[in-house]
Design a protein around this motif. Sequence first.
Motif, mmCIF file in Angstrom:
data_model
loop_
_atom_site.group_PDB
_atom_site.id
_atom_site.type_symbol
_atom_site.label_atom_id
_atom_site.label_comp_id
_atom_site.label_asym_id
_atom_site.label_seq_id
_atom_site.Cartn_x
_atom_site.Cartn_y
_atom_site.Cartn_z
ATOM 1 N N MET A 72 39.860 13.398 43.494
ATOM 2 C CA MET A 72 40.576 13.010 42.305
ATOM 3 C C MET A 72 41.933 12.459 42.735
ATOM 4 O O MET A 72 42.641 13.081 43.514
ATOM 5 C CB MET A 72 40.756 14.248 41.401
ATOM 6 C CG MET A 72 41.569 13.967 40.180
ATOM 7 S SD MET A 72 41.898 15.395 39.111
ATOM 8 C CE MET A 72 40.292 16.037 38.774
ATOM 9 N N PRO A 73 42.330 11.302 42.196
ATOM 10 C CA PRO A 73 43.632 10.744 42.533
ATOM 11 C C PRO A 73 44.765 11.646 42.038
ATOM 12 O O PRO A 73 44.630 12.357 41.052
ATOM 13 C CB PRO A 73 43.668 9.408 41.793
ATOM 14 C CG PRO A 73 42.266 9.107 41.427
ATOM 15 C CD PRO A 73 41.554 10.413 41.343
ATOM 16 N N THR A 74 45.876 11.589 42.748
ATOM 17 C CA THR A 74 47.045 12.365 42.336
ATOM 18 C C THR A 74 48.198 11.417 42.063
ATOM 19 O O THR A 74 48.233 10.299 42.566
ATOM 20 C CB THR A 74 47.469 13.377 43.410
ATOM 21 O OG1 THR A 74 47.791 12.653 44.597
ATOM 22 C CG2 THR A 74 46.363 14.378 43.690
ATOM 23 N N ALA A 75 49.134 11.884 41.236
ATOM 24 C CA ALA A 75 50.314 11.080 40.911
ATOM 25 C C ALA A 75 51.513 12.010 40.804
ATOM 26 O O ALA A 75 51.406 13.126 40.303
ATOM 27 C CB ALA A 75 50.103 10.345 39.590
ATOM 28 N N GLU A 76 52.648 11.535 41.288
ATOM 29 C CA GLU A 76 53.886 12.300 41.172
ATOM 30 C C GLU A 76 54.663 11.730 39.982
ATOM 31 O O GLU A 76 54.858 10.522 39.884
ATOM 32 C CB GLU A 76 54.716 12.169 42.443
ATOM 33 C CG GLU A 76 55.941 13.043 42.425
ATOM 34 C CD GLU A 76 56.668 13.006 43.741
ATOM 35 O OE1 GLU A 76 57.905 13.047 43.707
ATOM 36 O OE2 GLU A 76 56.005 12.931 44.796
ATOM 37 N N VAL A 77 55.064 12.611 39.070
ATOM 38 C CA VAL A 77 55.739 12.183 37.853
ATOM 39 C C VAL A 77 57.030 12.964 37.690
ATOM 40 O O VAL A 77 57.055 14.181 37.871
ATOM 41 C CB VAL A 77 54.834 12.434 36.620
ATOM 42 C CG1 VAL A 77 55.513 12.008 35.339
ATOM 43 C CG2 VAL A 77 53.506 11.719 36.780
ATOM 44 N N SER A 78 58.106 12.262 37.356
ATOM 45 C CA SER A 78 59.371 12.926 37.033
ATOM 46 C C SER A 78 59.425 13.115 35.527
ATOM 47 O O SER A 78 59.226 12.167 34.767
ATOM 48 C CB SER A 78 60.553 12.067 37.477
ATOM 49 O OG SER A 78 60.530 11.903 38.877
ATOM 50 N N LEU A 79 59.668 14.344 35.105
ATOM 51 C CA LEU A 79 59.699 14.663 33.680
ATOM 52 C C LEU A 79 61.106 15.060 33.252
ATOM 53 O O LEU A 79 61.821 15.720 33.999
ATOM 54 C CB LEU A 79 58.765 15.846 33.379
ATOM 55 C CG LEU A 79 57.289 15.665 33.651
ATOM 56 C CD1 LEU A 79 56.553 16.975 33.431
ATOM 57 C CD2 LEU A 79 56.706 14.585 32.762
ATOM 58 N N PRO A 80 61.468 14.723 32.022
ATOM 59 C CA PRO A 80 62.731 15.242 31.485
ATOM 60 C C PRO A 80 62.652 16.769 31.387
ATOM 61 O O PRO A 80 61.559 17.337 31.247
ATOM 62 C CB PRO A 80 62.824 14.617 30.096
ATOM 63 C CG PRO A 80 61.865 13.470 30.101
ATOM 64 C CD PRO A 80 60.809 13.804 31.107
ATOM 65 N N ASP A 81 63.791 17.433 31.472
ATOM 66 C CA ASP A 81 63.815 18.901 31.432
ATOM 67 C C ASP A 81 63.108 19.456 30.205
ATOM 68 O O ASP A 81 62.401 20.460 30.290
ATOM 69 C CB ASP A 81 65.263 19.407 31.467
ATOM 70 C CG ASP A 81 65.917 19.172 32.814
ATOM 71 O OD1 ASP A 81 65.193 18.977 33.807
ATOM 72 O OD2 ASP A 81 67.168 19.171 32.866
ATOM 73 N N LYS A 82 63.277 18.804 29.053
ATOM 74 C CA LYS A 82 62.662 19.301 27.821
ATOM 75 C C LYS A 82 61.141 19.316 27.922
ATOM 76 O O LYS A 82 60.495 20.291 27.552
ATOM 77 C CB LYS A 82 63.111 18.472 26.620
ATOM 78 C CG LYS A 82 62.575 18.990 25.314
ATOM 79 C CD LYS A 82 63.051 18.196 24.130
ATOM 80 C CE LYS A 82 62.446 18.843 22.900
ATOM 81 N NZ LYS A 82 62.610 18.105 21.707
ATOM 82 N N LEU A 83 60.554 18.221 28.414
ATOM 83 C CA LEU A 83 59.098 18.180 28.564
ATOM 84 C C LEU A 83 58.614 19.212 29.569
ATOM 85 O O LEU A 83 57.591 19.869 29.363
ATOM 86 C CB LEU A 83 58.643 16.785 29.000
ATOM 87 C CG LEU A 83 58.611 15.702 27.940
ATOM 88 C CD1 LEU A 83 58.161 14.378 28.543
ATOM 89 C CD2 LEU A 83 57.705 16.083 26.800
ATOM 90 N N ASP A 84 59.347 19.362 30.653
ATOM 91 C CA ASP A 84 58.979 20.345 31.665
ATOM 92 C C ASP A 84 58.967 21.750 31.075
ATOM 93 O O ASP A 84 58.028 22.515 31.285
ATOM 94 C CB ASP A 84 59.940 20.266 32.851
ATOM 95 C CG ASP A 84 59.537 21.203 33.963
ATOM 96 O OD1 ASP A 84 58.402 21.062 34.472
ATOM 97 O OD2 ASP A 84 60.354 22.082 34.305
ATOM 98 N N SER A 85 59.981 22.076 30.278
ATOM 99 C CA SER A 85 60.034 23.423 29.690
ATOM 100 C C SER A 85 58.953 23.613 28.626
ATOM 101 O O SER A 85 58.409 24.702 28.476
ATOM 102 C CB SER A 85 61.420 23.720 29.122
ATOM 103 O OG SER A 85 61.721 22.860 28.053
#
Length: 82
Positions: free
Chosen positions: A1-14
Amino acid sequence: MPTAEVSLPDKLDSEITQLVERGEFLNREQAVENLLSMGITVYDETASSSSDEPAEEMFSQKAEEQHDPAMDEGPADDGYTL
């Protein structure tokens, strides 16, 4: 399965962390995968129905033009008592 690195805003992460902690998902990986899949599905459905454009008309009525039944000067006794 392919992987991807994503940067998320703090709100979405929480929010993702909270969903996992509440037991909505087994882990963060499952949460991100399912949420992305749901988002893509909704996006596809919205994009395919955008040619009809009924959604834009749904919210175009101004507040002044809307009818509030509570403001009707109907009969004083509607038969209900508290």
